[in-house]
Design a protein around this motif. Structure first.
Motif, PDB file in Angstrom:
ATOM      1  N   ALA A 102       0.807  -1.218   0.000  1.00  8.27           N
ATOM      2  CA  ALA A 102       0.000   0.000   0.000  1.00  8.27           C
ATOM      3  C   ALA A 102       0.849   1.281   0.000  1.00  8.27           C
ATOM      4  N   PRO A 103       1.922   1.392   0.820  1.00  9.49           N
ATOM      5  CA  PRO A 103       2.750   2.606   0.755  1.00  9.49           C
ATOM      6  C   PRO A 103       3.365   2.840  -0.627  1.00  9.49           C
ATOM      7  N   LEU A 104       3.825   1.778  -1.282  1.00  7.75           N
ATOM      8  CA  LEU A 104       4.357   1.926  -2.640  1.00  7.75           C
ATOM      9  C   LEU A 104       3.259   2.383  -3.588  1.00  7.75           C
ATOM     10  N   MET A 105       2.061   1.841  -3.435  1.00  6.63           N
ATOM     11  CA  MET A 105       0.964   2.224  -4.308  1.00  6.63           C
ATOM     12  C   MET A 105       0.619   3.696  -4.130  1.00  6.63           C
ATOM     13  N   ALA A 106       0.585   4.177  -2.891  1.00  8.33           N
ATOM     14  CA  ALA A 106       0.308   5.592  -2.633  1.00  8.33           C
ATOM     15  C   ALA A 106       1.381   6.481  -3.253  1.00  8.33           C
ATOM     16  N   ALA A 107       2.634   6.053  -3.161  1.00  7.42           N
ATOM     17  CA  ALA A 107       3.726   6.829  -3.742  1.00  7.42           C
ATOM     18  C   ALA A 107       3.620   6.862  -5.268  1.00  7.42           C
ATOM     19  N   LEU A 108       3.256   5.738  -5.881  1.00  8.33           N
ATOM     20  CA  LEU A 108       3.082   5.700  -7.332  1.00  8.33           C
ATOM     21  C   LEU A 108       1.940   6.611  -7.777  1.00  8.33           C
ATOM     22  N   LEU A 109       0.825   6.553  -7.075  1.00  8.47           N
ATOM     23  CA  LEU A 109      -0.323   7.397  -7.421  1.00  8.47           C
ATOM     24  C   LEU A 109       0.060   8.873  -7.393  1.00  8.47           C
ATOM     25  N   THR A 110       0.716   9.293  -6.316  1.00  8.19           N
ATOM     26  CA  THR A 110       1.050  10.697  -6.148  1.00  8.19           C
ATOM     27  C   THR A 110       2.091  11.156  -7.158  1.00  8.19           C
ATOM     28  N   SER A 111       3.143  10.368  -7.324  1.00  4.76           N
ATOM     29  CA  SER A 111       4.214  10.769  -8.241  1.00  4.76           C
ATOM     30  C   SER A 111       3.724  10.797  -9.684  1.00  4.76           C
ATOM     31  N   GLN A 112       2.867   9.862 -10.065  1.00  5.65           N
ATOM     32  CA  GLN A 112       2.367   9.853 -11.437  1.00  5.65           C
ATOM     33  C   GLN A 112       1.487  11.063 -11.732  1.00  5.65           C
ATOM     34  N   VAL A 113       0.659  11.464 -10.776  1.00  4.21           N
ATOM     35  CA  VAL A 113      -0.157  12.663 -10.986  1.00  4.21           C
ATOM     36  C   VAL A 113       0.743  13.888 -11.156  1.00  4.21           C
ATOM     37  N   ILE A 114       1.782  13.994 -10.332  1.00  2.95           N
ATOM     38  CA  ILE A 114       2.697  15.136 -10.430  1.00  2.95           C
ATOM     39  C   ILE A 114       3.382  15.160 -11.795  1.00  2.95           C
ATOM     40  N   VAL A 115       3.895  14.023 -12.229  1.00  2.00           N
ATOM     41  CA  VAL A 115       4.597  13.955 -13.519  1.00  2.00           C
ATOM     42  C   VAL A 115       3.638  14.189 -14.680  1.00  2.00           C
ATOM     43  N   SER A 116       2.379  13.768 -14.534  1.00  5.07           N
ATOM     44  CA  SER A 116       1.419  13.917 -15.631  1.00  5.07           C
ATOM     45  C   SER A 116       1.100  15.374 -15.939  1.00  5.07           C
ATOM     46  N   VAL A 117       1.386  16.276 -15.010  1.00  2.58           N
ATOM     47  CA  VAL A 117       1.210  17.707 -15.290  1.00  2.58           C
ATOM     48  C   VAL A 117       2.048  18.106 -16.502  1.00  2.58           C
ATOM     49  N   ILE A 118       3.180  17.445 -16.686  1.00 10.26           N
ATOM     50  CA  ILE A 118       4.069  17.730 -17.825  1.00 10.26           C
ATOM     51  C   ILE A 118       3.792  16.776 -18.986  1.00 10.26           C
ATOM     52  N   THR A 119       3.659  15.476 -18.686  1.00  9.21           N
ATOM     53  CA  THR A 119       3.615  14.490 -19.766  1.00  9.21           C
ATOM     54  C   THR A 119       2.312  14.518 -20.566  1.00  9.21           C
ATOM     55  N   LEU A 120       1.171  14.738 -19.907  1.00  8.74           N
ATOM     56  CA  LEU A 120      -0.093  14.692 -20.642  1.00  8.74           C
ATOM     57  C   LEU A 120      -0.253  15.858 -21.618  1.00  8.74           C
ATOM     58  N   PRO A 121       0.063  17.100 -21.228  1.00  9.93           N
ATOM     59  CA  PRO A 121       0.029  18.174 -22.242  1.00  9.93           C
ATOM     60  C   PRO A 121       1.008  17.924 -23.387  1.00  9.93           C
ATOM     61  N   LEU A 122       2.212  17.414 -23.073  1.00  5.98           N
ATOM     62  CA  LEU A 122       3.165  17.102 -24.141  1.00  5.98           C
ATOM     63  C   LEU A 122       2.612  16.032 -25.084  1.00  5.98           C
ATOM     64  N   LEU A 123       2.006  15.019 -24.510  1.00  9.58           N
ATOM     65  CA  LEU A 123       1.423  13.947 -25.328  1.00  9.58           C
ATOM     66  C   LEU A 123       0.340  14.483 -26.249  1.00  9.58           C
ATOM     67  N   LEU A 124      -0.566  15.302 -25.703  1.00 12.79           N
ATOM     68  CA  LEU A 124      -1.619  15.876 -26.530  1.00 12.79           C
ATOM     69  C   LEU A 124      -1.027  16.731 -27.648  1.00 12.79           C
ATOM     70  N   GLY A 125       0.023  17.497 -27.329  1.00 11.03           N
ATOM     71  CA  GLY A 125       0.659  18.318 -28.348  1.00 11.03           C
ATOM     72  C   GLY A 125       1.261  17.485 -29.458  1.00 11.03           C
ATOM     73  N   LEU A 126       1.914  16.392 -29.114  1.00 13.33           N
ATOM     74  CA  LEU A 126       2.533  15.532 -30.117  1.00 13.33           C
ATOM     75  C   LEU A 126       1.472  14.829 -30.965  1.00 13.33           C
ATOM     76  N   LEU A 127       0.389  14.381 -30.326  1.00  7.35           N
ATOM     77  CA  LEU A 127      -0.657  13.684 -31.072  1.00  7.35           C
ATOM     78  C   LEU A 127      -1.450  14.617 -31.982  1.00  7.35           C
ATOM     79  N   SER A 128      -1.511  15.897 -31.611  1.00  7.94           N
ATOM     80  CA  SER A 128      -2.271  16.837 -32.428  1.00  7.94           C
ATOM     81  C   SER A 128      -1.502  17.245 -33.667  1.00  7.94           C
TER      82      SER A 128
END
Length: 305
Positions: free
Chosen positions: A279-305
Motif C-alpha cells: 500500500a505505501p508503494l501504491m500511494a507513492a506511485l499514485l502521487t508521483s504519477q499525478v505530479i509527472v502527468s502535469v508535464i507528460t499529458l500536455p506534451l502527449l496531446l501536443g505531439l498527437l495533435s
C-alpha cells in the motif's frame, strides 16, 4: 505554437482543480469521512450520469471498436508481462510486484474524461466512455490476479461479480442500449441527468487532489522510477504503435493513447491495502504519477495533435 497554447489553456484548469483538492484537504472543511462520502457520490451518481448521457446521444458508427479494444488490451497485457519481468529482475517482493503492475496499467478515470472533454468536446467524452468499457474489466481482472496469484481462492469470481455491479460499466451499457434502440430519451429526464453530469468532473478532480499522499514519495525510489517510466512513457508509446497500425481515426487514436498514459487510479491504493499489495508503494506511485502527468499529458496531446 498556437496549438501548444490551446492545449495548455485546456489542461491547466484541470490540474488547477487537482491542486485545489490538495489544498482543501488540509482545511477544516471536510474530515476523512466527508472526503470519502464525496468520492462515493461522484463515483456512484454523478459520473455514471455523465457517461450515460454521453453514450446515449453518441454517434458510434464511425468508431472502430474492435481495433480500439484489441489495441488497448494488447498494450496492457504486454505491459503486465514486462513489469513482471522487471520486478523479478529487481528481486522485488510479491506485494511490491503487484503494486508495481497495478501502477503501470490502471488509470484515473476522472482525469481522463476531463482531458478528453476539454480536447474533443462531446466526442471526447464518448470515446472516453468506450475506453472505460474496454479497460475497466481488463485492468481489474489483471489487478486481482496479480494481487492474489498463488493464494487460496484467487478472488476471480468476486472480481467478475464486482464488474457486473460497477456503476461506470453499467452507465455505459445502459447508454448504449438507449443509443442503439433509437428511442429518444425523455427530455425532462435527460435534463436532470445532464445537471448531475456537469458536477462530476470538477468534484472528481478535486477528490483526486485530496487523495494525494506526498509523505510517501521518499520511499521506493527505484520502483517509483520504473512505475513512472512504464506508465508515462513506455505504455503510451507501445499503445500508439499498436493502435496506429490498426488505422484508427485521429480522435479515437488520441483518446486511446491518452488513456494509456493516465496516472493510476486512487482505487488502486484500496485494492493494494485490502488484497495484500504494498500500500505505501501504491500511494507513492499514485502521487508521483499525478505530479509527472502535469508535464507528460500536455506534451502527449501536443505531439498527437
Amino acid at each position: 505554437m498556437d496549438d501548444w497554447i490551446a492545449i495548455g489553456e485546456a489542461v491547466l484548469p484541470i490540474f488547477a482543480l487537482i491542486a485545489l483538492g490538495g489544498v482543501l484537504k488540509y482545511l477544516p472543511l471536510l474530515d476523512a469521512k466527508g472526503w470519502a462520502a464525496m468520492d462515493r457520490v461522484v463515483y456512484w451518481v454523478l459520473f455514471p450520469a455523465l457517461l450515460f448521457a454521453s453514450v446515449a446521444r453518441a454517434d458510434l458508427a464511425g468508431v472502430s471498436l474492435g481495433f480500439m479494444a484489441g489495441g488497448m488490451i494488447a498494450t496492457v497485457l504486454v505491459m503486465t508481462f514486462l513489469l513482471f519481468l522487471i520486478a523479478r529482475a529487481m528481486k522485488t517482493a510479491r506485494p511490491a510486484r503487484s503494486s508495481l503492475v497495478m501502477g503501470g496499467i490502471r488509470f484515473n478515470t476522472f482525469l481522463g474524461v476531463a482531458i478528453a472533454e476539454q480536447a474533443l468536446g462531446e466526442t471526447g467524452i464518448t470515446l472516453a466512455a468506450i475506453c472505460i468499457a474496454i479497460m475497466v474489466p481488463t485492468v481489474n481482472v489483471i489487478s486481482v490476479w496479480t494481487l492474489q496469484r498463488g493464494t487460496p481462492g484467487g478472488g476471480l469470481l468476486r472480481t467478475v461479480g464486482a464488474l457486473l455491479q460497477n456503476p461506470l460499466i453499467l452507465a455505459c451499457v445502459f447508454g448504449a442500449v438507449v443509443n442503439l434502440s433509437g428511442v429518444e430519451p425523455e427530455p425532462v429526464l435527460m435534463t436532470g441527468v445532464d445537471l448531475l453530469g456537469q458536477a462530476a468532473l470538477p468534484l472528481g478532480l478535486i477528490a483526486v487532489g485530496a487523495g494525494l499522499a506526498f509523505e510517501t514519495l521518499r520511499r521506493h525510489r527505484d520502483l517509483l522510477l520504473v512505475g513512472i517510466t512504464a506508465k508515462m512513457l513506455v505504455q503510451p508509446t507501445l499503445g500508439f504503435a499498436l493502435l496506429y497500425l490498426t488505422g484508427l481515426d485521429d480522435a479515437a487514436l488520441v483518446v486511446a493513447v491518452l488513456w494509456l498514459a493516465l496516472p493510476a487510479a486512487p482505487s488502486s491504493y484500496v485494492m493494494a491495502r485490502t488484497l495484500g499489495g504494498d500500500a505505501p508503494l501504491m500511494a507513492a506511485l499514485l502521487t508521483s504519477q499525478v505530479i509527472v502527468s502535469v508535464i507528460t499529458l500536455p506534451l502527449l496531446l501536443g505531439l498527437l495533435s
